[in-house]
Design a protein around this motif. Structure first.
Motif, PDB file in Angstrom:
ATOM      1  N   ASP A   1      -1.267  21.075 -12.675  1.00  0.00           N
ATOM      2  CA  ASP A   1      -2.572  20.545 -12.217  1.00  0.00           C
ATOM      3  C   ASP A   1      -2.437  19.166 -11.673  1.00  0.00           C
ATOM      4  OD1 ASP A   1      -5.276  20.965 -11.625  1.00  0.00           O
ATOM      5  OD2 ASP A   1      -5.827  20.085 -13.506  1.00  0.00           O
ATOM      6  N   ALA A   2      -1.766  18.473 -12.350  1.00  0.00           N
ATOM      7  CA  ALA A   2      -1.702  16.816 -12.051  1.00  0.00           C
ATOM      8  C   ALA A   2      -0.796  16.757 -10.670  1.00  0.00           C
ATOM      9  CB  ALA A   2      -1.032  16.246 -12.929  1.00  0.00           C
ATOM     10  N   ALA A   3       0.038  17.692 -10.820  1.00  0.00           N
ATOM     11  CA  ALA A   3       1.219  17.695  -9.489  1.00  0.00           C
ATOM     12  C   ALA A   3       0.466  17.721  -8.212  1.00  0.00           C
ATOM     13  CB  ALA A   3       2.200  18.722  -9.586  1.00  0.00           C
ATOM     14  N   THR A   4      -0.517  18.138  -7.907  1.00  0.00           N
ATOM     15  CA  THR A   4      -1.488  18.554  -6.867  1.00  0.00           C
ATOM     16  C   THR A   4      -1.666  17.067  -6.061  1.00  0.00           C
ATOM     17  OG1 THR A   4      -3.620  18.404  -7.742  1.00  0.00           O
ATOM     18  CG2 THR A   4      -2.764  20.308  -7.510  1.00  0.00           C
ATOM     19  N   VAL A   5      -1.414  15.915  -6.623  1.00  0.00           N
ATOM     20  CA  VAL A   5      -1.782  14.693  -5.753  1.00  0.00           C
ATOM     21  C   VAL A   5      -0.375  14.137  -5.101  1.00  0.00           C
ATOM     22  CG1 VAL A   5      -3.173  13.692  -7.727  1.00  0.00           C
ATOM     23  CG2 VAL A   5      -0.776  13.187  -7.778  1.00  0.00           C
ATOM     24  N   LYS A   6       0.669  14.881  -5.665  1.00  0.00           N
ATOM     25  CA  LYS A   6       2.073  14.311  -5.023  1.00  0.00           C
ATOM     26  C   LYS A   6       2.190  14.483  -3.553  1.00  0.00           C
ATOM     27  CE  LYS A   6       5.708  15.636  -7.325  1.00  0.00           C
ATOM     28  NZ  LYS A   6       6.471  16.711  -8.244  1.00  0.00           N
ATOM     29  N   LEU A   7       1.801  15.557  -3.021  1.00  0.00           N
ATOM     30  CA  LEU A   7       1.883  15.690  -1.382  1.00  0.00           C
ATOM     31  C   LEU A   7       0.977  14.824  -0.609  1.00  0.00           C
ATOM     32  CD1 LEU A   7       3.261  17.096   0.999  1.00  0.00           C
ATOM     33  CD2 LEU A   7       1.757  19.075   0.791  1.00  0.00           C
ATOM     34  N   PRO A   8      -0.324  14.801  -0.779  1.00  0.00           N
ATOM     35  CA  PRO A   8      -1.057  14.138  -0.197  1.00  0.00           C
ATOM     36  C   PRO A   8      -0.863  12.665  -0.183  1.00  0.00           C
ATOM     37  CG  PRO A   8      -2.298  15.028  -2.157  1.00  0.00           C
ATOM     38  CD  PRO A   8      -0.973  15.697  -1.922  1.00  0.00           C
ATOM     39  N   TYR A   9      -0.496  11.916  -1.501  1.00  0.00           N
ATOM     40  CA  TYR A   9      -0.347  10.538  -1.403  1.00  0.00           C
ATOM     41  C   TYR A   9       1.235  10.321  -0.823  1.00  0.00           C
ATOM     42  CZ  TYR A   9      -4.225   9.119  -3.990  1.00  0.00           C
ATOM     43  OH  TYR A   9      -5.690   8.721  -4.332  1.00  0.00           O
TER      44      TYR A   9
ATOM     45  N   PHE B   1       0.965  -1.279   0.033  1.00  0.00           N
ATOM     46  CA  PHE B   1      -0.104   0.019   0.123  1.00  0.00           C
ATOM     47  C   PHE B   1       1.047   1.358  -0.195  1.00  0.00           C
ATOM     48  CE2 PHE B   1      -3.676   2.000   2.764  1.00  0.00           C
ATOM     49  CZ  PHE B   1      -3.819   3.180   1.935  1.00  0.00           C
ATOM     50  N   ALA B   2       1.902   1.381   0.902  1.00  0.00           N
ATOM     51  CA  ALA B   2       2.795   2.361   0.893  1.00  0.00           C
ATOM     52  C   ALA B   2       3.709   2.669  -0.344  1.00  0.00           C
ATOM     53  CB  ALA B   2       3.545   2.189   2.204  1.00  0.00           C
ATOM     54  N   PHE B   3       4.306   1.627  -0.979  1.00  0.00           N
ATOM     55  CA  PHE B   3       4.901   1.596  -2.054  1.00  0.00           C
ATOM     56  C   PHE B   3       4.050   2.478  -3.292  1.00  0.00           C
ATOM     57  CE2 PHE B   3       6.582  -0.769  -6.124  1.00  0.00           C
ATOM     58  CZ  PHE B   3       7.622   0.227  -6.292  1.00  0.00           C
ATOM     59  N   GLY B   4       2.901   1.958  -3.316  1.00  0.00           N
ATOM     60  CA  GLY B   4       2.040   2.446  -4.328  1.00  0.00           C
ATOM     61  C   GLY B   4       1.764   3.662  -4.234  1.00  0.00           C
ATOM     62  N   SER B   5       1.423   4.206  -2.895  1.00  0.00           N
ATOM     63  CA  SER B   5       1.328   5.768  -2.686  1.00  0.00           C
ATOM     64  C   SER B   5       2.523   6.513  -3.026  1.00  0.00           C
ATOM     65  CB  SER B   5       1.046   5.761  -1.188  1.00  0.00           C
ATOM     66  OG  SER B   5      -0.232   5.309  -0.829  1.00  0.00           O
ATOM     67  N   PHE B   6       3.692   6.285  -2.687  1.00  0.00           N
ATOM     68  CA  PHE B   6       4.995   6.796  -3.184  1.00  0.00           C
ATOM     69  C   PHE B   6       4.943   6.988  -4.725  1.00  0.00           C
ATOM     70  CE2 PHE B   6       6.507   5.295   1.252  1.00  0.00           C
ATOM     71  CZ  PHE B   6       6.267   6.627   1.564  1.00  0.00           C
ATOM     72  N   LEU B   7       4.572   6.076  -5.342  1.00  0.00           N
ATOM     73  CA  LEU B   7       4.626   5.914  -6.832  1.00  0.00           C
ATOM     74  C   LEU B   7       3.966   7.185  -7.456  1.00  0.00           C
ATOM     75  CD1 LEU B   7       4.488   2.242  -7.886  1.00  0.00           C
ATOM     76  CD2 LEU B   7       6.428   3.688  -8.164  1.00  0.00           C
ATOM     77  N   PHE B   8       3.016   7.799  -6.775  1.00  0.00           N
ATOM     78  CA  PHE B   8       2.283   8.996  -7.620  1.00  0.00           C
ATOM     79  C   PHE B   8       3.143  10.176  -7.615  1.00  0.00           C
ATOM     80  CE2 PHE B   8      -1.732   6.893  -6.795  1.00  0.00           C
ATOM     81  CZ  PHE B   8      -2.627   7.524  -6.977  1.00  0.00           C
ATOM     82  N   ILE B   9       4.266  10.129  -6.933  1.00  0.00           N
ATOM     83  CA  ILE B   9       5.559  11.141  -7.362  1.00  0.00           C
ATOM     84  C   ILE B   9       5.983  11.110  -8.650  1.00  0.00           C
ATOM     85  CG2 ILE B   9       7.426  12.513  -6.534  1.00  0.00           C
ATOM     86  CD1 ILE B   9       6.681  11.560  -3.630  1.00  0.00           C
ATOM     87  N   PRO B  10       6.517   9.886  -9.013  1.00  0.00           N
ATOM     88  CA  PRO B  10       6.902   9.785 -10.261  1.00  0.00           C
ATOM     89  C   PRO B  10       5.813   9.763 -11.674  1.00  0.00           C
ATOM     90  CG  PRO B  10       7.137   7.736  -9.235  1.00  0.00           C
ATOM     91  CD  PRO B  10       7.012   8.813  -8.187  1.00  0.00           C
ATOM     92  N   ALA B  11       4.612   9.482 -10.898  1.00  0.00           N
ATOM     93  CA  ALA B  11       3.609   9.454 -12.070  1.00  0.00           C
ATOM     94  C   ALA B  11       3.145  10.980 -12.278  1.00  0.00           C
ATOM     95  CB  ALA B  11       2.336   8.798 -11.587  1.00  0.00           C
TER      96      ALA B  11
END
Length: 428
Positions: free
Chosen positions: A195-203, A94-104
């Motif tokens: 716009d897409a980068a707003t997901v980085k911090l919360p995830y 779960f944690a690993f997938g959350s961190f992948l939002f940054i490179p995504a």
């Protein structure tokens, strides 16, 4: 990292039972929170990548297809390592997938986001396959359904908070489609990237919290429930031949499809049917649907003291069939209230179907749990049908024909269990 072992035919020691139940209930909140960020991600990614309703529904597909892929491996994990170690494995994934939002977000690739969501869901599959039966078994068998509904109530609390927070952190106002079209290609790409980068911090924050939880579980001493030694462990196919479980798997497939359709498309639906903006829609999703979902689970847990779970499931599914008709054919704010009503009455369905499906399975409980978790793939497939109907008809309200059919299947399952219980009562 040792675990005390208990027999499922007895109740764990009081101190073990309460603390173990508390920690498991916390897991229900965490995966509920991340799931209920998906309805915020859908309009966010839809705008960022100029997607159709059908294309944006791939968010749900990428999440819930993981339940189909990982459910059986999760069952084997539980058989080999037990509940506690399986929970830790699920949390780390779960944690690993959350961190992948940054490179995504950095690569600006839609399918990278879908991949990150898939990995998160793989971790959630293991967690749900372990935590649902664990919560059900941590106590007297006669109150297993109420106990699981209580834990799932905190999933409902997450359904309230996640959209309210998400629309303000992720679903930023940004530029209108007209302004984006008027910009140069380079400027438009830069605006969409921001716009897409707003997901980085919360995830990133979410991933850190999940890592901390994995560390806590590593050092916790939780009771490990032994398989019944007197029972024979059935194979996957053998377990599925049990009518009670097989019908529960079918019902769960359709129920999860309905729940995902209702929550994930709510913001798009509310904007269309009631002509409100996306922030208002997000608030109605949180304070309306999420709060109704949470209250419904607490209320359902209480009502089950007086009404059989299968009978309550039957009543609630019939009411939701009627509310789906309102959602399809009405206009204005009544459609919002109808969907909020659907959220209330569907709140008890997942844990009730789950507990009725695995009741008295003995040593086959873990495999039965995996099959019920596998049926969550309905959340990957049925929203595609919802999106297709919405795109073809040009009216997202017609998509509610899908939840209407789903609740009809749940009604069929509830009536089946009532017949079985009636026969059992007469036999004794």
């Amino acid at each position: 990292m040792t675990s005390a072992r208990i027999d499922p035919t007895t109740t764990p020691k009081k101190e073990n039972y309460h603390f173990a139940f508390l920690m498991i209930t916390l897991l229900f909140f965490m995966w509920g929170f991340v799931h209920n960020l998906d309805p915020v991600l859908i309009p966010h990614l839809k705008k960022s990548f100029s997607l159709s309703v059908l294309q944006s529904s791939l968010v749900d597909s990428s999440v819930f297809i993981a339940y189909f892929v990982m459910a059986i491996p999760a069952g084997f994990l539980m058989r080999k390592f037990g509940y506690k170690k399986s929970i830790i494995i699920g949390l780390l994934t779960f944690a690993f997938g959350s961190f992948l939002f940054i490179p995504a977000a950095n690569t600006q690739q839609y399918f990278f986001f879908l991949g990150a969501l898939f990995i998160i869901a793989c971790g959630l599959t293991v967690l749900e396959a372990a935590a649902n039966p664990y919560a059900s078994l941590l106590g007297p068998p006669e109150t297993s359904t109420q106990r699981l509904n209580f834990s799932q109530s905190f999933n409902g609390l997450a359904a309230t908070l996640a959209p309210i927070i998400g629309v303000r952190v992720i679903l930023t106002e940004g530029l209108s489609d007209e302004k984006l079209q008027a910009m140069t290609e380079a400027a438009r790409q830069a605006a969409m990237a921001a716009d897409a980068a707003t997901v980085k911090l919360p995830y990133f924050i979410l991933g850190c919290i999940i890592l901390l939880m994995a560390l806590i579980f590593w050092f916790l001493k939780l009771p490990e429930i032994e398989d019944l030694k007197s029972a024979n462990k059935l194979s996957l196919a053998g377990t599925l031949k049990i009518p009670q479980l097989r019908n529960a798997v079918i019902a769960q497939f359709f129920y999860v499809g309905a729940q995902v359709c209702v929550f994930s498309f709510f913001i798009l639906y509310a904007i269309h049917s009631a002509d409100i903006d996306k922030i208002q829609a997000g608030d109605y999703l949180g304070w309306g649907c999420g709060m109704a979902f949470m209250i419904g689970r607490f209320a359902g847990t209480f009502i089950m003291r007086f009404i059989k779970p299968a009978l309550l499931l039957s009543i609630y599914s019939f009411i939701n069939i009627l509310l789906c008709l309102v959602a399809i054919f009405a206009t204005g704010m009544i459609t919002i209230f109808a969907v909020i009503g659907i959220a209330f009455f569907m709140s008890v369905m997942f844990p009730t179907i789950f507990s009725l499906g695995i009741k008295n399975l003995g040593a086959s409980t873990k495999m039965g749990s995996s099959l019920l978790i596998m049926s969550i793939v309905g959340g990957a497939l049925l929203p595609l049908l919802f999106g297709y109907i919405s795109d073809v008809s040009g009216n997202i309200q017609f998509g509610y024909m899908v939840p209407l059919i789903c609740f009809s299947v749940v009604l069929w399952f509830a009536r089946y269990i009532l017949v079985i219980e009636k026969k059992s009562t007469h036999a004794t």
